[in-house]
Each structure stands twice: as C-alpha cells, then as structure tokens.
Design a protein around this motif. Structure first.
Motif, PDB file in Angstrom:
ATOM      1  N   GLY A 170      70.601  46.094   4.112  1.00 30.52           N
ATOM      2  CA  GLY A 170      70.980  46.263   5.505  1.00 30.52           C
ATOM      3  C   GLY A 170      72.108  47.251   5.717  1.00 30.52           C
ATOM      4  N   ASP A 171      72.634  47.828   4.654  1.00 29.57           N
ATOM      5  CA  ASP A 171      73.714  48.810   4.779  1.00 29.57           C
ATOM      6  C   ASP A 171      73.089  50.197   4.926  1.00 29.57           C
ATOM      7  OD1 ASP A 171      76.035  50.214   4.773  1.00 29.57           O
ATOM      8  OD2 ASP A 171      76.466  49.947   2.650  1.00 29.57           O
ATOM      9  N   TYR A 172      73.179  50.743   6.124  1.00 25.82           N
ATOM     10  CA  TYR A 172      72.580  52.050   6.404  1.00 25.82           C
ATOM     11  C   TYR A 172      73.635  53.141   6.570  1.00 25.82           C
ATOM     12  CZ  TYR A 172      68.356  49.394   6.986  1.00 25.82           C
ATOM     13  OH  TYR A 172      67.292  48.552   6.770  1.00 25.82           O
ATOM     14  N   GLY A 173      74.792  52.932   6.024  1.00 28.72           N
ATOM     15  CA  GLY A 173      75.826  53.958   6.051  1.00 28.72           C
ATOM     16  C   GLY A 173      76.583  54.041   7.361  1.00 28.72           C
ATOM     17  N   LEU A 174      76.574  53.005   8.152  1.00 32.32           N
ATOM     18  CA  LEU A 174      77.320  52.993   9.411  1.00 32.32           C
ATOM     19  C   LEU A 174      78.655  52.278   9.230  1.00 32.32           C
ATOM     20  CD1 LEU A 174      74.373  52.098  11.798  1.00 32.32           C
ATOM     21  CD2 LEU A 174      75.352  54.338  11.377  1.00 32.32           C
ATOM     22  N   SER A 175      79.306  52.531   8.116  1.00 30.91           N
ATOM     23  CA  SER A 175      80.545  51.825   7.808  1.00 30.91           C
ATOM     24  C   SER A 175      81.688  52.208   8.740  1.00 30.91           C
ATOM     25  CB  SER A 175      80.946  52.080   6.355  1.00 30.91           C
ATOM     26  OG  SER A 175      81.100  53.471   6.141  1.00 30.91           O
ATOM     27  N   GLY A 176      81.553  53.293   9.489  1.00 29.14           N
ATOM     28  CA  GLY A 176      82.591  53.667  10.439  1.00 29.14           C
ATOM     29  C   GLY A 176      82.712  52.681  11.585  1.00 29.14           C
ATOM     30  N   LEU A 177      81.676  51.890  11.811  1.00 32.48           N
ATOM     31  CA  LEU A 177      81.696  50.895  12.873  1.00 32.48           C
ATOM     32  C   LEU A 177      82.269  49.560  12.413  1.00 32.48           C
ATOM     33  CD1 LEU A 177      78.153  51.623  14.320  1.00 32.48           C
ATOM     34  CD2 LEU A 177      80.337  52.501  15.136  1.00 32.48           C
ATOM     35  N   PHE A 178      82.441  49.385  11.118  1.00 33.03           N
ATOM     36  CA  PHE A 178      82.995  48.149  10.566  1.00 33.03           C
ATOM     37  C   PHE A 178      84.517  48.164  10.613  1.00 33.03           C
ATOM     38  CE2 PHE A 178      79.639  46.389   7.407  1.00 33.03           C
ATOM     39  CZ  PHE A 178      79.116  45.619   8.419  1.00 33.03           C
ATOM     40  N   PRO A 179      85.124  47.003  10.627  1.00 37.99           N
ATOM     41  CA  PRO A 179      86.585  46.955  10.461  1.00 37.99           C
ATOM     42  C   PRO A 179      86.976  47.470   9.078  1.00 37.99           C
ATOM     43  CG  PRO A 179      85.739  44.851  11.272  1.00 37.99           C
ATOM     44  CD  PRO A 179      84.560  45.691  10.915  1.00 37.99           C
ATOM     45  N   ARG A 180      88.197  47.892   8.945  1.00 41.54           N
ATOM     46  CA  ARG A 180      88.649  48.493   7.674  1.00 41.54           C
ATOM     47  C   ARG A 180      88.943  47.464   6.592  1.00 41.54           C
ATOM     48  NH1 ARG A 180      86.637  53.198   8.205  1.00 41.54           N
ATOM     49  NH2 ARG A 180      87.436  54.393   9.933  1.00 41.54           N
ATOM     50  N   ASP A 181      89.423  46.290   6.970  1.00 42.87           N
ATOM     51  CA  ASP A 181      89.796  45.299   5.952  1.00 42.87           C
ATOM     52  C   ASP A 181      88.579  44.483   5.510  1.00 42.87           C
ATOM     53  OD1 ASP A 181      89.614  44.128   8.453  1.00 42.87           O
ATOM     54  OD2 ASP A 181      91.021  42.520   7.938  1.00 42.87           O
TER      55      ASP A 181
END
Length: 109
Positions: free
Chosen positions: A58-69
């Motif tokens: 389910g990880d499609y590289g949209l980590s910029g939308l996730f919180p940092r911690d």
C-alpha cells in the motif's frame, strides 16, 4: 462509473441489485471490466510477486503526506486501515439493503 448505452441506463435497470445480471448479458460488460482491472492490478502487483520485498504493501511513494515522526505515521496507517474496514461494512450494508428492499438507488428507506 457509468457504462454507456441505453441497455445500461437507469430506466432499463431501475433496481440496483439487478445491474449485475444486466451487465452479464450478451455484451459481457462485466468481463470487460474484469479484464481492465486485471491489467491494472497486474501492472502494479510487484509486491505480490516479491514475497521477500522490504516494501510496505500500500506504500505508493506518497510519504510527503504522512507525518514526519514514526508515531504519527503509525497512527495514520491505523486510521487508513479503520477507514477501509468501515467502507467495506458500509458497502455490505448498502448491498444488503438493496437485496432486501428491492428499492432503487438512493436507498432512503
């Protein structure tokens, strides 16, 4: 999603639960939908075929939308999982209501 054609209009198939049988008719629109979805899934199924992959499903590289911690990311994943489960229960309820009442969409009663 709206399938073009008079045979698939709301007037031709007024009861939602009968749409499945209407799409299985002579043209076989359900088969076409299945083929298109299969192609899309096969193109994105790298994680299914690589069992030892370190990637998260389910990880499609949209980590910029996730919180940092890390705790925020874990909380966001849990929210997404609960949201998906709620959507599945809601869909099951809508289909059950359509099958029992035989009323067209929207199911207001």
């Amino acid at each position: 999603v709206r399938i073009p054609g008079e045979a698939y209009s709301f007037e031709a198939v007024p009861v939602t639960i009968d749409a499945h049988d209407a799409l299985n008719g002579g043209v076989g629109a359900n088969f076409q939908i299945l083929i298109f979805i299969s192609v899309a899934e096969f193109c994105c199924a790298k994680k299914v075929f690589e069992w030892n992959s370190l990637e998260t499903a389910g990880d499609y590289g949209l980590s910029g939308l996730f919180p940092r911690d890390e705790a925020g990311q874990k909380a966001m994943r849990l929210k997404e999982l609960k949201n998906g489960r709620l959507a599945m229960v809601a869909f099951g309820g809508a289909i059950t209501q359509a099958a029992i009442t035989r009323h067209p969409f929207p199911w207001l009663y």
